[in-house]
Motif scaffolding. Sequence first.
Motif, PDB file in Angstrom:
ATOM      1  N   SER A 298      -5.538   4.160  -4.766  1.00  0.00           N
ATOM      2  CA  SER A 298      -6.412   3.184  -5.102  1.00  0.00           C
ATOM      3  C   SER A 298      -6.159   2.494  -6.496  1.00  0.00           C
ATOM      4  O   SER A 298      -6.994   1.884  -6.970  1.00  0.00           O
ATOM      5  CB  SER A 298      -7.926   3.855  -5.196  1.00  0.00           C
ATOM      6  OG  SER A 298      -7.901   4.871  -6.458  1.00  0.00           O
ATOM      7  N   LYS A 299      -5.087   2.889  -7.072  1.00  0.00           N
ATOM      8  CA  LYS A 299      -4.841   2.204  -8.483  1.00  0.00           C
ATOM      9  C   LYS A 299      -3.695   0.970  -8.251  1.00  0.00           C
ATOM     10  O   LYS A 299      -2.917   1.161  -7.281  1.00  0.00           O
ATOM     11  CB  LYS A 299      -4.161   3.311  -9.267  1.00  0.00           C
ATOM     12  CG  LYS A 299      -4.888   4.506  -9.730  1.00  0.00           C
ATOM     13  CD  LYS A 299      -4.178   5.447 -10.539  1.00  0.00           C
ATOM     14  CE  LYS A 299      -5.123   6.495 -11.086  1.00  0.00           C
ATOM     15  NZ  LYS A 299      -5.432   7.451 -10.107  1.00  0.00           N
TER      16      LYS A 299
ATOM     17  N   ASN B 174      -7.956   7.433   0.640  1.00  0.00           N
ATOM     18  CA  ASN B 174      -8.185   6.817  -0.602  1.00  0.00           C
ATOM     19  C   ASN B 174      -7.145   5.993  -1.113  1.00  0.00           C
ATOM     20  O   ASN B 174      -6.406   5.932  -1.994  1.00  0.00           O
ATOM     21  CB  ASN B 174      -8.555   7.871  -1.740  1.00  0.00           C
ATOM     22  CG  ASN B 174      -8.920   7.381  -3.187  1.00  0.00           C
ATOM     23  OD1 ASN B 174      -9.695   6.559  -3.172  1.00  0.00           O
ATOM     24  ND2 ASN B 174      -8.550   8.086  -4.263  1.00  0.00           N
ATOM     25  N   ARG B 175      -7.016   4.734  -0.159  1.00  0.00           N
ATOM     26  CA  ARG B 175      -5.932   3.942  -0.496  1.00  0.00           C
ATOM     27  C   ARG B 175      -6.817   2.534  -0.488  1.00  0.00           C
ATOM     28  O   ARG B 175      -7.534   2.182   0.206  1.00  0.00           O
ATOM     29  CB  ARG B 175      -4.958   4.065   0.592  1.00  0.00           C
ATOM     30  CG  ARG B 175      -4.304   5.330   0.764  1.00  0.00           C
ATOM     31  CD  ARG B 175      -3.176   5.369   1.525  1.00  0.00           C
ATOM     32  NE  ARG B 175      -3.643   5.240   2.932  1.00  0.00           N
ATOM     33  CZ  ARG B 175      -3.146   4.704   3.761  1.00  0.00           C
ATOM     34  NH1 ARG B 175      -1.937   3.923   3.717  1.00  0.00           N
ATOM     35  NH2 ARG B 175      -3.504   4.479   4.915  1.00  0.00           N
TER      36      ARG B 175
ATOM     37  N   ALA C  15       0.760  -0.938  -0.068  1.00  0.00           N
ATOM     38  CA  ALA C  15      -0.142   0.082   0.072  1.00  0.00           C
ATOM     39  C   ALA C  15       1.005   1.335  -0.137  1.00  0.00           C
ATOM     40  O   ALA C  15       1.651   1.230   0.859  1.00  0.00           O
ATOM     41  CB  ALA C  15      -0.919  -0.062   1.039  1.00  0.00           C
ATOM     42  N   ASP C  16       0.913   1.943  -1.133  1.00  0.00           N
ATOM     43  CA  ASP C  16       1.453   3.313  -1.142  1.00  0.00           C
ATOM     44  C   ASP C  16       0.547   4.479  -1.546  1.00  0.00           C
ATOM     45  O   ASP C  16      -0.174   4.232  -2.248  1.00  0.00           O
ATOM     46  CB  ASP C  16       2.817   3.419  -2.186  1.00  0.00           C
ATOM     47  CG  ASP C  16       3.971   2.354  -1.686  1.00  0.00           C
ATOM     48  OD1 ASP C  16       3.859   2.494  -0.236  1.00  0.00           O
ATOM     49  OD2 ASP C  16       4.688   1.750  -2.438  1.00  0.00           O
ATOM     50  N   PRO C  17       0.878   5.707  -1.220  1.00  0.00           N
ATOM     51  CA  PRO C  17       2.025   5.997  -0.243  1.00  0.00           C
ATOM     52  C   PRO C  17       1.443   5.750   1.321  1.00  0.00           C
ATOM     53  O   PRO C  17       0.120   5.289   1.366  1.00  0.00           O
ATOM     54  CB  PRO C  17       2.015   7.579  -0.375  1.00  0.00           C
ATOM     55  CG  PRO C  17       0.653   7.943  -0.820  1.00  0.00           C
ATOM     56  CD  PRO C  17      -0.011   6.740  -1.573  1.00  0.00           C
TER      57      PRO C  17
ATOM     58  N   THR D 145      -4.651 -12.910  -4.784  1.00  0.00           N
ATOM     59  CA  THR D 145      -4.590 -11.482  -4.747  1.00  0.00           C
ATOM     60  C   THR D 145      -5.768 -11.082  -3.933  1.00  0.00           C
ATOM     61  O   THR D 145      -6.998 -11.034  -4.612  1.00  0.00           O
ATOM     62  CB  THR D 145      -4.201 -10.920  -5.970  1.00  0.00           C
ATOM     63  OG1 THR D 145      -2.972 -11.453  -6.583  1.00  0.00           O
ATOM     64  CG2 THR D 145      -4.043  -9.406  -5.943  1.00  0.00           C
ATOM     65  N   LEU D 146      -5.621 -10.214  -2.941  1.00  0.00           N
ATOM     66  CA  LEU D 146      -6.600  -9.698  -2.261  1.00  0.00           C
ATOM     67  C   LEU D 146      -6.650  -8.257  -2.195  1.00  0.00           C
ATOM     68  O   LEU D 146      -5.599  -7.617  -1.834  1.00  0.00           O
ATOM     69  CB  LEU D 146      -6.626 -10.382  -0.856  1.00  0.00           C
ATOM     70  CG  LEU D 146      -7.685  -9.899   0.307  1.00  0.00           C
ATOM     71  CD1 LEU D 146      -9.186 -10.309  -0.246  1.00  0.00           C
ATOM     72  CD2 LEU D 146      -7.541 -10.348   1.538  1.00  0.00           C
ATOM     73  N   PHE D 147      -7.859  -7.358  -2.622  1.00  0.00           N
ATOM     74  CA  PHE D 147      -7.901  -5.998  -2.606  1.00  0.00           C
ATOM     75  C   PHE D 147      -8.917  -5.799  -1.360  1.00  0.00           C
ATOM     76  O   PHE D 147     -10.180  -6.001  -1.505  1.00  0.00           O
ATOM     77  CB  PHE D 147      -8.352  -5.389  -3.775  1.00  0.00           C
ATOM     78  CG  PHE D 147      -7.541  -5.763  -5.052  1.00  0.00           C
ATOM     79  CD1 PHE D 147      -6.548  -4.921  -5.682  1.00  0.00           C
ATOM     80  CD2 PHE D 147      -7.834  -7.216  -5.639  1.00  0.00           C
ATOM     81  CE1 PHE D 147      -5.702  -5.406  -6.489  1.00  0.00           C
ATOM     82  CE2 PHE D 147      -6.832  -7.607  -6.796  1.00  0.00           C
ATOM     83  CZ  PHE D 147      -5.835  -6.631  -7.215  1.00  0.00           C
TER      84      PHE D 147
END
Length: 362
Positions: free
Chosen positions: A357-358, A290-291, A268-270, A309-311
């Motif tokens: 969120s990208k 917004n992450r 997770a960035d930033p 892969t988990l979002f």
Amino acid sequence: MDDGPTKTLSIASRLEKLRAHQKAWSELKWTEETWVSVVLSRHWELYAGVWSAGRANHRGMGFMQLPSRLRDIPMRQWDITDIGFLIRDFTLDPSQNLLVLIEMPTPDPHGDFPPCRIHLRTMDTGLPHPLAHSPLLLHKPYLFDSAWRYIIQVTDVHLGVMFRCPEGEEGTEHELVVWNWRSGEIKMTRPGIEMESFAFLTDKLIMISMLTFRQDLPTIVCLKPVLCITDFTRYSSSYRGDAGRHSCELGLPELIPGVFPSNMLIRADPGPSYSPDEACEVPFHVGSQNRIFVVTFTASSRRVHAPVTLFIPLQTLLDKYEAGGTEIEWEQWGPAGTRILGSLRTSPNWVCYVYGSKFVHR
């Protein structure tokens, strides 16, 4: 998106740039293409629009600020030719002009390794950071040597380092340490061989990916993937007896007997406190709320090695932590608040694939 620190653009001009930026991303159309030579390096970082990589001699570094016409960011390149020691690993935070470097451990004449040396420098010059009470942090996990690996994260005044011991070495455990890097005070120390990686959720909360043991049958023991959210500001030196009151474990989908999870990584960035340097005068930037957090692991059996892969949106995690409860099963939080892609294989090396969120996948 949040407003940037620019003082020269009107609200209308800022909105126009934002809409153009969103349109360019949705259509994957860029305004300019520039080819640059990049030195291949074992150690590299891409954070908040700055690419950095170590040099072949392990003492120097190169930096490149990626340009953006729509956000008024020029390209800039610079080097630090000799930092003064061999670099084992590093991370950076352009918003604080902060460069965190872990020095290559070197044994003494008796073969013993001294404590790990973590240097706090400035990105532009490589000199000691003026906001750090001491530009050097020291820590020595049990049986520490040059084979240990590191996961390094920064958010505002907090620096987290997970010291990962070599696989198969008896008697050792991974260790997660969080400092206030400006004062040098340790906020949390947590050992545990079950820990895999971590990420800061907020300026107080940290999420740790773990593989814990579960007993399916009297003769069958399996590994269970979980996410542990904890308030690192409430830890004490005796964390095992104190931290549980401030922690929440989120279960992930259980695997059938004979299938084992491994290589569980959080990206997770930033960081939650990131805001561009005011000198940049960018019109807007990724908002702290917004992450998404991308959690990956491999589910393996004798015949199959399948990526998972988990979002997870930040708000999903915060809601579950704030609702209370120490152990929450997957069915109570996952299906409604996350998304799983079982066929998406991310690179174990090129891990800078999420920003805000990208998510980018090739």
